[in-house]
Design a protein around this motif. Structure first.
Motif, PDB file in Angstrom:
ATOM      1  N   UNK A 129     -78.762 -54.315  59.601  1.00 41.46           N
ATOM      2  CA  UNK A 129     -77.874 -55.472  59.529  1.00 41.46           C
ATOM      3  C   UNK A 129     -77.351 -55.584  58.103  1.00 41.46           C
ATOM      4  N   UNK A 130     -76.046 -55.715  57.946  1.00 43.57           N
ATOM      5  CA  UNK A 130     -75.452 -55.909  56.627  1.00 43.57           C
ATOM      6  C   UNK A 130     -75.140 -57.387  56.458  1.00 43.57           C
ATOM      7  N   UNK A 145     -73.373 -67.002  53.927  1.00 45.96           N
ATOM      8  CA  UNK A 145     -73.729 -65.649  54.309  1.00 45.96           C
ATOM      9  C   UNK A 145     -73.443 -65.376  55.779  1.00 45.96           C
ATOM     10  N   UNK A 146     -73.051 -64.143  56.020  1.00 49.18           N
ATOM     11  CA  UNK A 146     -72.772 -63.652  57.361  1.00 49.18           C
ATOM     12  C   UNK A 146     -73.456 -62.302  57.490  1.00 49.18           C
ATOM     13  N   UNK A 203     -71.673 -56.705  65.942  1.00 45.94           N
ATOM     14  CA  UNK A 203     -71.885 -58.086  66.358  1.00 45.94           C
ATOM     15  C   UNK A 203     -72.376 -58.935  65.183  1.00 45.94           C
ATOM     16  N   UNK A 204     -71.740 -60.075  64.979  1.00 48.79           N
ATOM     17  CA  UNK A 204     -72.170 -61.009  63.948  1.00 48.79           C
ATOM     18  C   UNK A 204     -73.373 -61.792  64.479  1.00 48.79           C
ATOM     19  N   UNK A 220     -78.852 -67.844  63.450  1.00 47.26           N
ATOM     20  CA  UNK A 220     -79.092 -66.438  63.739  1.00 47.26           C
ATOM     21  C   UNK A 220     -79.164 -66.272  65.248  1.00 47.26           C
ATOM     22  N   UNK A 221     -78.531 -65.221  65.731  1.00 50.89           N
ATOM     23  CA  UNK A 221     -78.470 -64.928  67.156  1.00 50.89           C
ATOM     24  C   UNK A 221     -79.449 -63.803  67.483  1.00 50.89           C
ATOM     25  N   UNK A 222     -80.202 -63.977  68.551  1.00 53.53           N
ATOM     26  CA  UNK A 222     -81.016 -62.895  69.093  1.00 53.53           C
ATOM     27  C   UNK A 222     -80.196 -62.287  70.229  1.00 53.53           C
TER      28      UNK A 222
END
Length: 141
Positions: free
Chosen positions: A40-41, A49-50, A80-81, A100-102
């Motif tokens: 993840x970047x 932050x993204x 995907x963000x 934050x998405x799981x």
């Protein structure tokens, strides 16, 4: 000689401080199996932050976010963000108040990011009410 030593020490201190940030490329590790799942970047977008999945590391993962509820539904996992709007807390090396998405279950959690181990690891905590789950991500060199 003293000036050169002082300069070298100050540059080393700056480099160490610069690493105490969530910015960069991270490898997330499944908190149950210990298996690396993705890279993840995390980037700064105007003080918030993204984070996007740059690469998946498991072979049996779904190619799209089938469980997502918003505009990310059925979008490819790569790109995907999954982190949105985390902000630095005043006077602390902690970023909070984002989401934050799981992508495995489509749930979004309130987010807390805290660099640890000199910035080489990132404590990622997702909350729903008083309940939370924590993962430790590793910086990709």
């Amino acid at each position: 000689m003293k000036r050169i030593l002082a300069f070298a020490l100050s540059m080393a201190a700056c480099a160490a401080f610069a690493q105490m940030t969530p910015l960069g490329l991270w490898r997330n590790v499944d908190d149950k199996t210990g298996e690396a799942k993705a890279e993840i970047r995390i980037v700064d977008q105007g003080g918030k932050l993204s984070g996007r999945i740059e690469k998946t590391l498991t072979k049996n993962g779904k190619p799209t976010c089938e469980e997502c509820k918003d505009e990310r539904k059925d979008q490819p996992i790569v790109g995907l963000e999954i982190i949105r709007n985390a902000q630095k807390s005043e006077g602390q090396a902690v970023w909070e108040h984002g989401k934050i998405l799981d992508p495995e279950n489509g749930k979004e959690y309130t987010l807390r990011l805290a660099p640890i181990d000199g910035g080489q690891k990132l404590q990622v905590r997702g909350y729903i009410g008083p309940f939370f789950r924590t993962q430790t991500w590793v910086r990709v060199q």
